[in-house]
Every structure is written in C-alpha cells, then in structure tokens.
Design a protein around this motif. Structure first.
Motif, PDB file in Angstrom:
ATOM      1  N   UNK A   1      18.745  -0.305  17.599  1.00 16.94           N
ATOM      2  CA  UNK A   1      17.338  -0.678  17.614  1.00 16.94           C
ATOM      3  C   UNK A   1      17.196  -2.146  18.002  1.00 16.94           C
ATOM      4  N   UNK A   2      16.089  -2.466  18.642  1.00 16.13           N
ATOM      5  CA  UNK A   2      15.824  -3.851  19.005  1.00 16.13           C
ATOM      6  C   UNK A   2      14.387  -4.261  18.675  1.00 16.13           C
ATOM      7  N   UNK A   3      13.651  -3.409  17.994  1.00 20.50           N
ATOM      8  CA  UNK A   3      12.262  -3.677  17.675  1.00 20.50           C
ATOM      9  C   UNK A   3      12.112  -3.885  16.168  1.00 20.50           C
ATOM     10  N   UNK A   4      11.060  -4.579  15.741  1.00 20.16           N
ATOM     11  CA  UNK A   4      10.871  -4.857  14.302  1.00 20.16           C
ATOM     12  C   UNK A   4      10.668  -3.578  13.500  1.00 20.16           C
ATOM     13  N   UNK A   5      11.142  -3.612  12.274  1.00 21.95           N
ATOM     14  CA  UNK A   5      10.862  -2.529  11.329  1.00 21.95           C
ATOM     15  C   UNK A   5      11.934  -1.481  11.205  1.00 21.95           C
ATOM     16  N   UNK A   6      12.892  -1.452  12.148  1.00 24.83           N
ATOM     17  CA  UNK A   6      13.969  -0.479  12.039  1.00 24.83           C
ATOM     18  C   UNK A   6      15.292  -1.146  12.342  1.00 24.83           C
ATOM     19  N   UNK A   7      16.369  -0.557  11.839  1.00 27.73           N
ATOM     20  CA  UNK A   7      17.635  -1.258  11.861  1.00 27.73           C
ATOM     21  C   UNK A   7      18.783  -0.252  11.788  1.00 27.73           C
ATOM     22  N   UNK A   8      19.199   0.278  12.939  1.00 19.05           N
ATOM     23  CA  UNK A   8      20.323   1.201  12.958  1.00 19.05           C
ATOM     24  C   UNK A   8      20.941   1.253  14.352  1.00 19.05           C
ATOM     25  N   UNK A   9      22.143   1.777  14.395  1.00 20.15           N
ATOM     26  CA  UNK A   9      22.865   2.072  15.627  1.00 20.15           C
ATOM     27  C   UNK A   9      22.832   3.575  15.836  1.00 20.15           C
ATOM     28  N   UNK A  10      22.818   4.013  17.097  1.00 21.45           N
ATOM     29  CA  UNK A  10      22.824   5.450  17.319  1.00 21.45           C
ATOM     30  C   UNK A  10      23.696   5.817  18.517  1.00 21.45           C
ATOM     31  N   UNK A  11      24.031   7.109  18.585  1.00 20.82           N
ATOM     32  CA  UNK A  11      24.802   7.659  19.685  1.00 20.82           C
ATOM     33  C   UNK A  11      25.011   9.145  19.460  1.00 20.82           C
TER      34      UNK A  11
ATOM     35  N   UNK B   1       8.978  11.056   6.373  1.00 16.01           N
ATOM     36  CA  UNK B   1       8.490   9.681   6.432  1.00 16.01           C
ATOM     37  C   UNK B   1       8.221   9.325   7.880  1.00 16.01           C
ATOM     38  N   UNK B   2       6.984   8.910   8.171  1.00 14.76           N
ATOM     39  CA  UNK B   2       6.584   8.589   9.536  1.00 14.76           C
ATOM     40  C   UNK B   2       6.487   7.078   9.689  1.00 14.76           C
ATOM     41  N   UNK B   3       7.137   6.537  10.721  1.00 13.86           N
ATOM     42  CA  UNK B   3       7.095   5.104  10.998  1.00 13.86           C
ATOM     43  C   UNK B   3       6.527   4.868  12.392  1.00 13.86           C
ATOM     44  N   UNK B   4       5.603   3.915  12.512  1.00 15.76           N
ATOM     45  CA  UNK B   4       5.093   3.516  13.820  1.00 15.76           C
ATOM     46  C   UNK B   4       6.068   2.520  14.442  1.00 15.76           C
ATOM     47  N   UNK B   5       6.475   2.779  15.670  1.00 21.04           N
ATOM     48  CA  UNK B   5       7.401   1.871  16.346  1.00 21.04           C
ATOM     49  C   UNK B   5       6.884   1.564  17.743  1.00 21.04           C
ATOM     50  N   UNK B   6       7.235   0.393  18.233  1.00 23.52           N
ATOM     51  CA  UNK B   6       6.895  -0.011  19.597  1.00 23.52           C
ATOM     52  C   UNK B   6       8.141  -0.610  20.241  1.00 23.52           C
ATOM     53  N   UNK B   7       8.941   0.219  20.922  1.00 24.56           N
ATOM     54  CA  UNK B   7      10.196  -0.260  21.492  1.00 24.56           C
ATOM     55  C   UNK B   7      10.048  -0.883  22.865  1.00 24.56           C
ATOM     56  N   UNK B   8       8.831  -1.292  23.235  1.00 21.79           N
ATOM     57  CA  UNK B   8       8.589  -1.804  24.581  1.00 21.79           C
ATOM     58  C   UNK B   8       8.925  -3.277  24.739  1.00 21.79           C
ATOM     59  N   UNK B   9       9.225  -3.974  23.640  1.00 22.13           N
ATOM     60  CA  UNK B   9       9.514  -5.394  23.720  1.00 22.13           C
ATOM     61  C   UNK B   9      10.848  -5.689  24.371  1.00 22.13           C
ATOM     62  N   UNK B  10      11.067  -6.964  24.640  1.00 23.23           N
ATOM     63  CA  UNK B  10      12.309  -7.394  25.266  1.00 23.23           C
ATOM     64  C   UNK B  10      13.484  -7.226  24.308  1.00 23.23           C
ATOM     65  N   UNK B  11      14.579  -6.752  24.834  1.00 23.92           N
ATOM     66  CA  UNK B  11      15.791  -6.656  24.043  1.00 23.92           C
ATOM     67  C   UNK B  11      16.462  -8.025  23.985  1.00 23.92           C
TER      68      UNK B  11
ATOM     69  N   UNK C   1      22.582   8.470  13.487  1.00 26.35           N
ATOM     70  CA  UNK C   1      22.121   7.125  13.144  1.00 26.35           C
ATOM     71  C   UNK C   1      23.001   6.572  12.024  1.00 26.35           C
ATOM     72  N   UNK C   2      23.425   5.332  12.175  1.00 29.21           N
ATOM     73  CA  UNK C   2      24.242   4.744  11.118  1.00 29.21           C
ATOM     74  C   UNK C   2      24.195   3.225  11.255  1.00 29.21           C
ATOM     75  N   UNK C   3      24.720   2.532  10.249  1.00 31.24           N
ATOM     76  CA  UNK C   3      24.852   1.077  10.317  1.00 31.24           C
ATOM     77  C   UNK C   3      23.534   0.364  10.524  1.00 31.24           C
TER      78      UNK C   3
ATOM     79  N   UNK D   1      22.621   6.930   8.311  1.00 26.92           N
ATOM     80  CA  UNK D   1      21.172   6.837   8.080  1.00 26.92           C
ATOM     81  C   UNK D   1      20.386   8.043   8.588  1.00 26.92           C
ATOM     82  N   UNK D   2      20.983   8.885   9.386  1.00 24.88           N
ATOM     83  CA  UNK D   2      20.272  10.059   9.873  1.00 24.88           C
ATOM     84  C   UNK D   2      21.189  10.918  10.718  1.00 24.88           C
TER      85      UNK D   2
END
Length: 373
Positions: free
Chosen positions: A349-359, A137-147, A311-313, A292-293
């Motif tokens: 994540x801090x951009x629209x369309x995705x929702x997870x924590x990672x480390x 599954x391919x998702x377009x993301x743009x993480x350049x926005x303000x956090x 990826x989780x939460x 989640x991944x």
C-alpha cells in the motif's frame, strides 16, 4: 502492478437497471455451503516434499482444527467469492480475515472508492443478513496519489560463485530491479527461475527476454530467458541459460530450504494462531509481519484485478526492488531445516489509512497455472 480478470470499467460502471440488486440476489442463500456441526475437523494445511529435492515425495500435510472455526472461515471464503463475482461497483480490494480459535468469527475487509461506500455497504448488509459467523469492515481508499520512492541499499548476495541461485537475491531486466524467487516447478517437474512479471513491462507476450542477476552495483550476469509470462498472477518463468541453476531455497538466516507451500486453509490456520511470515528482498532484506487477509482481491493499480491474493506485514515489510520475493515460515515438521512458502510478494500500500504488503498466494499459482514451489 496490473490488474487481473476484472477490468476497471467493470469496477466503476454505474449500478443501473438493477445490476447491483441482481448481483446480490444471486449470492443468496449461503446455508447450503456451511458444514454442519462444530466437531473438530481435519484440514490439509500444506503440500510438502519429504525429500525437498525430489518432487515424487510430495504429500499433503494434515492437522486438526476446531470445527466452529473451520465452519466460520470456510463460510467466509464462500461469501467472499460470491461478493467478488457480483461485480459491485467501486470495489478496489477485499480479503477474508480469519478469526482466532478462541474467537472464531471471521470477517471480510473491503476497500472501496470514496464515492462508492454507500452502495457497497448496502450490498454487504444484504449479503450478510442473518449470517452469524461473519462480519465486514468497509474502508474508503484513494490509491491515486503518488507512490513514494524506494529507499535503502540493495541487499546483494554475499556470494554468487555457487551454481545454485537462491531466492532473495537481486535480479531484474533492462534496468528494472526485482528479487529472485526460489525455484518454481511446472507440472512436468522442470524447475525455473521466477520473479514478478511487472519487471518486464505490460503485456503477456511470451517474448524470450533475459532475466539477469546482479552480483553488485556494477556487475550482472544472465540467469535465463523468460519463456512464460503470467500477468494475471504477476510472475514469470525463466529457463536457465547461464552459469546458475534454479534452487528451492532462500538466502535467509536459519532454515532456508523450500520443501513446499501452504494451502489456503493452511494460511488461515497460521493467521488464527498469530504466526508471522518472513521474506528476503533485494531492497529491504529480511522482514517479518503478521497475516492480514487471505484469498484477497486487489484492484489498486494497472489494468487488471488479481484474485487469490495474500495480505501480510506492512509498508515497511516491502519496498520497490523486493518484487518477486516470497513470504514463508519454517516447516512445522522440520523447523530447523526447511520452510514452506505462502506466496509471491508483488506490491505494498502507498496511500493513507492502510498498511500491508500483498501478492499472489502459492495455492493460486498452482490452481491457475499448474506451478508450485
């Protein structure tokens, strides 16, 4: 956050002179890496200590899983490794998503820059041609926005009078707030304080800077001096120099003694069974969420891409100030006493369309840096 072994220049370079086609061609065939048959398979799901305080009692934990599920997720890990190694332009992040035991087909979640979707989608289609156990599954993301700014009060530990400092309490450096991890042990069995490297700024110099613990809003004490920095996995090791000792525990209700850590396939097993993870952070306290991944790559910010990511939460699972906390769940053999760690928490994540924590997952820290929880 900073990136790991792959640079942004590599990620964004044009696929000229057949570079993309050549990279994908090097990924095939995959049949030689797939286990034959669908018989039940024994996996090592964790490494844990019989006596949580004694590293000499460390042993593998094993269990039996369905063969068709194991075949699918093992093949997905291999395909994902080859995908990342191909250096396809525009890849920002990816991870393996295991199927359940009832529906064992695995998938790969891929995040791309908006203008790179067609190239990456075509490359994935070629890579997955004829593979019947895996989808993408391919998702377009743009993480350049303000956090967004962190909100919520800091969760100070109820007492710091004991000599042992557990994971989950607020720590930091030079005004930067993070969360202390439970003790990390090196290959010689020495225990260290640990938290996220990015609290100490860019770079990987082994400068002995102070790691402090916050008693309350106005008070802090020195835990130790940072001796080793690992920006690629985003953690530091600090040798104790003050009133406190590293402890293999978390400041959590319920079971709190860290006995060991999950393996990569062990995390996949948790995901297949829908078992959630927990964390204790200085900003958001105790939160929980699903996996989640697994074995992911993140290239969303900073100067490096990171491999071996978990990826989780979701975004609400984690906030600024929680960096350095660990995710964990009860030890299956001692669920009322001990926990096993999945990995370190470093960002969300801090951009629209995705929702997870990672480390970075604990197995990656052991494989690359020789440390373990």
């Amino acid at each position: 956050m900073s990136k790991d072994t792959t640079t942004r220049r590599q990620l964004l370079r044009a696929g000229a002179n057949g570079a993309v086609a050549t990279g994908i061609a090097a990924l095939s065939p995959i049949d030689d890496v797939l286990a034959a048959g669908d018989e039940a398979t024994t996996i090592t799901y964790a490494y844990a200590r019989d006596d949580p305080a004694d590293l000499a009692t460390l042993r593998p934990r094993t269990k039996t899983v369905p063969g068709d599920w194991h075949r699918a997720v093992s093949g997905a890990f291999d395909v994902h490794d080859r995908l990342v190694d191909a250096d396809i332009p525009g890849l920002l992040g990816s991870a393996v998503v295991p199927g359940s035991y009832d529906a064992p087909m695995a998938s790969i979640a891929v995040d791309v820059l908006p203008d790179a979707e067609s190239v990456l989608t075509g490359s994935l289609a070629e890579l997955l041609d004829g593979v019947d156990f895996l989808s993408a599954a391919v998702s377009k993301v743009d993480p350049s926005g303000e956090r967004r700014d962190a909100d919520g009060a800091i969760e100070y530990a109820p007492s710091l009078t004991e000599p042992d400092a557990p994971g989950g309490i607020p720590c930091g450096h030079d005004g930067a707030l993070g969360t202390l991890a439970p003790a990390l042990f090196d290959a010689d069995g020495r225990s260290y304080f640990a938290t996220s490297n990015h609290l100490f700024g860019a770079g990987d110099d082994s400068v002995e800077e102070s790691l402090v613990v916050f008693d309350d809003e106005q008070s802090e004490r020195t835990l130790g001096r940072v001796q080793r920095r690992y920006p690629r996995q985003d953690f530091v090791l600090a040798w104790p120099t003050g009133d406190f000792n590293p402890t293999n525990g978390v400041a959590a209700p319920g079971p709190s003694t860290v006995a060991g850590q999950f393996t990569r396939i062990g995390l996949a097993d948790l995901a297949a069974r829908g078992e959630p993870l927990w964390k204790v952070g200085a900003r958001t306290g105790v939160t929980t969420g699903p996996i989640r991944g697994i074995d992911g790559v993140t290239c969303y910010a900073g100067g490096r891409c990171r491999r071996g990511q978990l990826r989780w939460g979701g975004e609400a699972t984690f906030d600024d100030g929680d960096s350095g906390s660990v995710n964990f769940r009860p030890d299956p053999e001692r669920p009322d006493e001990c926990v096993l760690v999945g990995g370190l928490n470093n960002a969300r994540t801090w951009w629209p369309g995705q929702n997870f924590t990672w480390g970075t997952a604990a197995y990656q820290m052991t494989a690359v840096n020789g440390v373990r929880f």
